[in-house]
Scaffold this motif. Structure first.
Motif, PDB file in Angstrom:
ATOM      1  N   GLN A   1      -1.357   4.690  -8.181  1.00 58.36           N
ATOM      2  CA  GLN A   1      -0.451   5.447  -7.169  1.00 58.36           C
ATOM      3  C   GLN A   1       0.402   6.360  -7.836  1.00 58.36           C
ATOM      4  OE1 GLN A   1      -1.189   2.612  -3.742  1.00 58.36           O
ATOM      5  NE2 GLN A   1      -0.878   1.217  -5.429  1.00 58.36           N
TER       6      GLN A   1
ATOM      7  N   ARG B   1       3.102   9.256  -5.987  1.00 57.33           N
ATOM      8  CA  ARG B   1       4.071  10.033  -4.290  1.00 57.33           C
ATOM      9  C   ARG B   1       4.741  11.356  -5.510  1.00 57.33           C
ATOM     10  NH1 ARG B   1       6.564   6.036  -1.101  1.00 57.33           N
ATOM     11  NH2 ARG B   1       4.568   6.434   0.259  1.00 57.33           N
TER      12      ARG B   1
ATOM     13  N   ARG C   1      -2.396  16.252  -1.394  1.00 58.28           N
ATOM     14  CA  ARG C   1      -2.080  15.677  -1.559  1.00 58.28           C
ATOM     15  C   ARG C   1      -2.166  15.152  -3.278  1.00 58.28           C
ATOM     16  NH1 ARG C   1      -6.024  12.093   0.687  1.00 58.28           N
ATOM     17  NH2 ARG C   1      -7.018  11.819  -1.143  1.00 58.28           N
TER      18      ARG C   1
ATOM     19  N   ALA D   1       0.424  -1.440   0.385  1.00 56.29           N
ATOM     20  CA  ALA D   1       0.233   0.134   0.152  1.00 56.29           C
ATOM     21  C   ALA D   1       0.732   1.139   0.141  1.00 56.29           C
ATOM     22  CB  ALA D   1      -0.689   0.047   1.446  1.00 56.29           C
ATOM     23  N   VAL D   2       0.154   2.499  -1.245  1.00 54.44           N
ATOM     24  CA  VAL D   2       0.981   3.354  -1.485  1.00 54.44           C
ATOM     25  C   VAL D   2       0.323   4.231   0.058  1.00 54.44           C
ATOM     26  CG1 VAL D   2       1.283   5.534  -2.403  1.00 54.44           C
ATOM     27  CG2 VAL D   2       1.968   3.228  -3.398  1.00 54.44           C
ATOM     28  N   ASN D   3       1.013   4.181   1.446  1.00 51.30           N
ATOM     29  CA  ASN D   3       0.117   5.255   2.565  1.00 51.30           C
ATOM     30  C   ASN D   3      -0.661   6.877   1.678  1.00 51.30           C
ATOM     31  OD1 ASN D   3      -1.047   6.642   5.191  1.00 51.30           O
ATOM     32  ND2 ASN D   3       0.575   5.916   5.916  1.00 51.30           N
ATOM     33  N   GLU D   4      -1.891   6.238   1.915  1.00 51.29           N
ATOM     34  CA  GLU D   4      -2.331   8.044   1.436  1.00 51.29           C
ATOM     35  C   GLU D   4      -1.881   9.614   2.643  1.00 51.29           C
ATOM     36  OE1 GLU D   4      -6.082   9.031   0.949  1.00 51.29           O
ATOM     37  OE2 GLU D   4      -6.775   6.370   0.165  1.00 51.29           O
ATOM     38  N   ASN D   5      -1.435   9.222   3.094  1.00 53.00           N
ATOM     39  CA  ASN D   5      -0.779  10.094   4.040  1.00 53.00           C
ATOM     40  C   ASN D   5       0.316  10.077   3.846  1.00 53.00           C
ATOM     41  OD1 ASN D   5      -2.882  10.114   5.932  1.00 53.00           O
ATOM     42  ND2 ASN D   5      -2.392   9.002   7.242  1.00 53.00           N
ATOM     43  N   GLN D   6       1.498   9.708   3.075  1.00 57.77           N
ATOM     44  CA  GLN D   6       2.891  10.177   2.608  1.00 57.77           C
ATOM     45  C   GLN D   6       2.566  10.094   1.041  1.00 57.77           C
ATOM     46  OE1 GLN D   6       5.132   6.203   3.830  1.00 57.77           O
ATOM     47  NE2 GLN D   6       4.670   7.231   6.245  1.00 57.77           N
ATOM     48  N   SER D   7       1.479  10.288   0.786  1.00 58.73           N
ATOM     49  CA  SER D   7       1.806  10.622  -1.178  1.00 58.73           C
ATOM     50  C   SER D   7       2.556  11.753  -1.266  1.00 58.73           C
ATOM     51  CB  SER D   7       0.078  11.249  -1.504  1.00 58.73           C
ATOM     52  OG  SER D   7      -0.618  12.110  -0.591  1.00 58.73           O
TER      53      SER D   7
END
Length: 132
Positions: free
Chosen positions: A125, A127, A54, A32-38
């Protein structure tokens, strides 16, 4: 050699093999690409007063596009910001090669939209990495 010493040596030899066998169990379906770390910003970017939303991923046609709004605080001088979008597939794996890093000079109080389009149809996804 005593029976205890032989058993201890046998256990010491088998322990690494047993540990490796335990690692072969269930594998996750995706990373998972953490949405809080995008959005990832180096500390100097944060202290300079840069704020970034984001990235929003949209798909029109075969390849996805990512957009992120970035604003620069009310500092007294322009700031050169370097950035790179990193794309990931549905399983969360890197899509290589990574895009080239880009730069933009922000004026105090300025808000811009950074945008990129992936050249890979597997991209789902993203980042955003910001640095000075």
């Amino acid at each position: 050699m005593s029976v205890f010493n032989r058993r201890a040596r046998l256990a010491a030899a088998l322990l690494p093999l047993l540990m490796l066998a335990g690692c072969g169990g269930h594998k996750p379906e995706r990373i998972a690409v953490n949405e809080n770390q995008s959005v990832v910003m180096d500390a100097p970017v944060l202290s300079a007063g840069v704020v970034a939303d984001r990235p929003d991923v949209s798909r029109s046609g075969l390849y996805p596009t990512a957009r992120a709004r970035v604003s620069y605080g009310q500092e007294s001088r322009p700031l050169t910001l370097h950035y790179r979008f990193l794309w990931y597939d549905a399983k969360g794996l890197d899509i290589l090669p990574h895009e080239q890093a880009r730069s933009v000079t922000l004026q105090p109080g300025q808000e811009i939209v950074l945008q990129t389009r992936s050249g890979d149809d597997r991209a789902q996804q993203v980042r955003l990495y910001l640095y000075l």
